[in-house]
Design a protein around this motif. Structure first.
Motif, PDB file in Angstrom:
ATOM      1  N   SER A  26      50.029  -8.170   0.936  1.00  0.00           N
ATOM      2  CA  SER A  26      49.332  -6.705   1.213  1.00  0.00           C
ATOM      3  C   SER A  26      50.287  -5.759   1.855  1.00  0.00           C
ATOM      4  CB  SER A  26      48.199  -6.995   2.149  1.00  0.00           C
ATOM      5  OG  SER A  26      47.326  -7.759   1.443  1.00  0.00           O
ATOM      6  N   GLY A  27      51.201  -6.314   2.632  1.00  0.00           N
ATOM      7  CA  GLY A  27      52.086  -5.423   3.268  1.00  0.00           C
ATOM      8  C   GLY A  27      53.190  -4.925   2.404  1.00  0.00           C
ATOM      9  N   LEU A  28      53.817  -5.957   1.713  1.00  0.00           N
ATOM     10  CA  LEU A  28      54.800  -5.723   0.798  1.00  0.00           C
ATOM     11  C   LEU A  28      54.335  -4.471  -0.126  1.00  0.00           C
ATOM     12  CD1 LEU A  28      57.499  -6.723  -0.297  1.00  0.00           C
ATOM     13  CD2 LEU A  28      56.147  -8.146  -1.663  1.00  0.00           C
ATOM     14  N   ALA A  29      53.357  -4.599  -0.530  1.00  0.00           N
ATOM     15  CA  ALA A  29      52.701  -3.837  -1.715  1.00  0.00           C
ATOM     16  C   ALA A  29      53.101  -2.231  -1.474  1.00  0.00           C
ATOM     17  CB  ALA A  29      51.458  -4.009  -2.373  1.00  0.00           C
ATOM     18  N   ALA A  30      52.800  -1.806  -0.359  1.00  0.00           N
ATOM     19  CA  ALA A  30      52.780  -0.342  -0.125  1.00  0.00           C
ATOM     20  C   ALA A  30      53.929   0.313  -0.348  1.00  0.00           C
ATOM     21  CB  ALA A  30      52.494  -0.253   1.613  1.00  0.00           C
ATOM     22  N   GLY A  31      55.313  -0.124   0.278  1.00  0.00           N
ATOM     23  CA  GLY A  31      56.277   0.468  -0.174  1.00  0.00           C
ATOM     24  C   GLY A  31      56.788   0.479  -1.583  1.00  0.00           C
ATOM     25  N   ILE A  32      56.134  -0.531  -2.360  1.00  0.00           N
ATOM     26  CA  ILE A  32      56.439  -0.529  -3.845  1.00  0.00           C
ATOM     27  C   ILE A  32      55.702   0.481  -4.535  1.00  0.00           C
ATOM     28  CG2 ILE A  32      56.271  -2.128  -5.757  1.00  0.00           C
ATOM     29  CD1 ILE A  32      56.908  -4.573  -4.321  1.00  0.00           C
ATOM     30  N   SER A  33      54.277   0.453  -4.370  1.00  0.00           N
ATOM     31  CA  SER A  33      53.347   1.316  -5.086  1.00  0.00           C
ATOM     32  C   SER A  33      53.659   2.750  -4.688  1.00  0.00           C
ATOM     33  CB  SER A  33      52.086   1.029  -4.670  1.00  0.00           C
ATOM     34  OG  SER A  33      51.542   0.908  -3.524  1.00  0.00           O
ATOM     35  N   VAL A  34      53.730   3.289  -3.474  1.00  0.00           N
ATOM     36  CA  VAL A  34      53.599   4.633  -3.132  1.00  0.00           C
ATOM     37  C   VAL A  34      54.749   5.090  -2.167  1.00  0.00           C
ATOM     38  CG1 VAL A  34      51.116   4.592  -3.128  1.00  0.00           C
ATOM     39  CG2 VAL A  34      52.101   4.132  -1.175  1.00  0.00           C
ATOM     40  N   GLY A  35      55.672   4.371  -1.991  1.00  0.00           N
ATOM     41  CA  GLY A  35      57.023   4.632  -1.022  1.00  0.00           C
ATOM     42  C   GLY A  35      57.527   5.942  -1.796  1.00  0.00           C
ATOM     43  N   ALA A  36      58.008   5.825  -2.951  1.00  0.00           N
ATOM     44  CA  ALA A  36      58.600   6.586  -3.733  1.00  0.00           C
ATOM     45  C   ALA A  36      57.982   8.048  -3.882  1.00  0.00           C
ATOM     46  CB  ALA A  36      59.126   6.160  -5.153  1.00  0.00           C
ATOM     47  N   GLY A  50      64.058   7.913  -4.783  1.00  0.00           N
ATOM     48  CA  GLY A  50      64.211   6.439  -4.722  1.00  0.00           C
ATOM     49  C   GLY A  50      64.773   5.859  -3.290  1.00  0.00           C
ATOM     50  N   LEU A  51      64.868   7.143  -2.472  1.00  0.00           N
ATOM     51  CA  LEU A  51      65.377   6.840  -1.047  1.00  0.00           C
ATOM     52  C   LEU A  51      64.611   5.936  -0.315  1.00  0.00           C
ATOM     53  CD1 LEU A  51      67.838   7.358   0.792  1.00  0.00           C
ATOM     54  CD2 LEU A  51      66.471   9.768   1.619  1.00  0.00           C
ATOM     55  N   MET A 248      61.856  -0.629 -11.255  1.00  0.00           N
ATOM     56  CA  MET A 248      60.327  -0.490 -10.606  1.00  0.00           C
ATOM     57  C   MET A 248      60.293   0.494  -9.674  1.00  0.00           C
ATOM     58  SD  MET A 248      59.171  -2.833  -7.238  1.00  0.00           S
ATOM     59  CE  MET A 248      60.667  -2.167  -6.613  1.00  0.00           C
ATOM     60  N   THR A 249      61.297   1.035  -9.142  1.00  0.00           N
ATOM     61  CA  THR A 249      61.208   2.056  -8.109  1.00  0.00           C
ATOM     62  C   THR A 249      60.653   3.465  -8.886  1.00  0.00           C
ATOM     63  OG1 THR A 249      62.719   1.018  -6.778  1.00  0.00           O
ATOM     64  CG2 THR A 249      62.427   3.286  -6.431  1.00  0.00           C
ATOM     65  N   MET A 250      61.430   3.707  -9.999  1.00  0.00           N
ATOM     66  CA  MET A 250      61.291   4.811 -10.735  1.00  0.00           C
ATOM     67  C   MET A 250      60.013   4.969 -11.725  1.00  0.00           C
ATOM     68  SD  MET A 250      63.267   7.141  -9.773  1.00  0.00           S
ATOM     69  CE  MET A 250      63.244   6.610  -8.085  1.00  0.00           C
ATOM     70  N   THR A 251      59.573   3.848 -11.720  1.00  0.00           N
ATOM     71  CA  THR A 251      58.265   3.809 -12.962  1.00  0.00           C
ATOM     72  C   THR A 251      57.230   4.696 -12.437  1.00  0.00           C
ATOM     73  OG1 THR A 251      59.041   1.568 -13.717  1.00  0.00           O
ATOM     74  CG2 THR A 251      56.652   2.003 -13.923  1.00  0.00           C
TER      75      THR A 251
END
Length: 412
Positions: A26-36, A50-51, A248-251
């Motif tokens: 659950s914690g991992l998903a935050a940066g992946i989904s909305v970090g960018a 992408g930073l 993944m980051t830019m999707t």
């Protein structure tokens, strides 16, 4: 300790690790989904979007080193528990940065947040510490698969978490990081309290007892060098990480630029993350039965297909984007499980944790580079060029396998 007692402790270890991984996912998903997207809003630049991935992946590199080396001395429990708690502190810092619109605090917090990412990956090794040699792939994969539950749920909660965040006076995109702060901290507590006896320390003691029985005394022996498979496994995991993180980051940025709603972004990323972890239900068994090499080849081919589908999918085709990101996650899964098994095969308890930590540093640095450069490449060219480049890079796994085979032949 008898084989039956070892098996019982191994089963308990998997249970505890699985619970912690559900929370950690659950914690991992935050940066992946909305970090960018959060960085895009705060920095006002696609080129720098992408930073965040680069920063929290760079932070995970330092955490991987610290967790690996502390595990070698103190065992899995302490390193994993403190790593997750640090990740929770970082997630809380991201929320505060979003509320105060502080870019420096955002950067620092994302770096610390990366501790959770590194710890989430390091936990997979706990599943293999006490596993028999012919079940190491399975043990590793079971530790990974539990991440699916939290990691898939997280992105699909973007909208309700955003509503919750705005009710607290925070930006909507800070919502997933609120969940991450709670989830990472809870995962750390679970490991600290329940991961007893420590699986790594127990495995090291069993190996030491076995050595004493064979040698007839307890004289110190020179720690053996790691085998060639450790280098092969490291290369496989590094390459798959670069490809996966870059695309993944830019999707999400690509989708929002073409008017996809945030719910659609959450769906695509959620299914991608599910494909990263859920196949572990069978991937470990395939790695044990078919062998490491066939699964490495499968990883390269699957990542190539992911890049091709991502590049050729029409911007308004949600179905094809889902297919591309699911293949991206699946290819990464094949590479991580087979690469991890190769590393465990080539190490012994005297050097295993330190080697694992060092390799995960390389994986994290590779992800940081892939995340940071993905925004630059996409800004300078297009999402299509980025995707095709990533898919093509995955084919480097084939000559890497040939190199490893030639080294093993030469040394035999």
């Amino acid at each position: 300790m008898t084989a039956a007692e070892t098996a019982r402790v191994h089963k308990r270890t998997l249970t505890v690790v699985i619970l912690s991984q559900i929370l950690g996912g659950s914690g991992l998903a935050a940066g992946i989904s909305v970090g960018a997207l959060l960085a895009q809003d705060m920095l006002g630049s696609d080129a720098l979007s992408g930073l965040p991935t680069g920063l929290f992946t760079l932070g995970s590199a330092l955490a991987a080193y610290l967790v690996g080396h502390s595990t070698q001395r103190f065992g899995r429990r302490m390193g994993l528990a403190y790593g997750f708690i640090a990740g929770g502190i970082g997630a809380l810092g991201v929320v505060l940065a979003a509320v105060s619109d502080s870019v420096p605090l955002l950067f620092i917090s994302l770096f610390v947040y990366g501790s959770g990412t590194a710890t989430n990956l390091q936990a997979r090794y706990a599943g293999g510490d006490l596993a028999p040699a012919n079940r190491r792939g399975f043990g590793t994969s079971m530790a990974m698969v539990a991440t699916t539950i939290g990691a898939v749920a997280g992105p699909n909660l973007i909208d309700p978490l955003g509503t919750f965040a705005t009710s607290l006076g925070a930006p909507a995109l800070a919502g997933p990081f609120i969940l991450a702060a709670v989830a990472y901290a809870a995962a750390g507590v679970v490991l600290f309290v329940f991961l007893r006896p420590d699986p790594f320390l127990l495995a090291r003691r069993i190996a030491a007892d076995s050595t004493v029985k064979k040698s007839g005394d307890d004289a110190n022996e020179v720690t053996p060098k790691v085998g060639i498979n450790a280098y092969l496994g490291a290369t496989v995991m590094v390459l798959t990480q670069v490809v996966m993180v870059a695309i993944m980051t830019m999707t999400p940025v690509h989708m929002r630029a073409h008017d996809h709603e945030m719910a659609a972004v959450g769906l695509v990323i959620g299914l991608h993350v599910g494909a990263m972890w859920l196949p572990s239900l069978v991937t470990g068994t395939l790695v044990d039965r078919l062998g490491r090499t066939p699964m490495v080849i499968a990883s390269g081919v699957t990542l190539l297909l992911a890049g091709v589908f991502a590049a050729t999918a029409p911007a308004d085709s949600l179905g094809l984007l889902i297919l591309a990101l699911v293949l991206l996650g699946l290819g990464w899964n094949f590479g991580l499980v087979s690469g991890t098994a190769l590393v465990v095969d080539a190490t012994v308890p005297q050097n295993r944790a330190r080697t694992q930590g060092t390799i995960d540093v390389l994986i994290a640095l590779a992800g940081a580079g892939g995340g940071a450069m993905s925004g630059v490449v996409m800004s300078a060219s297009s999402f299509q060029v980025l995707s095709l480049s990533g898919g093509t890079l995955a084919l480097v796994l084939i000559p890497v396998l040939l190199w490893a085979r030639s080294r093993r032949t030469a040394s035999s």
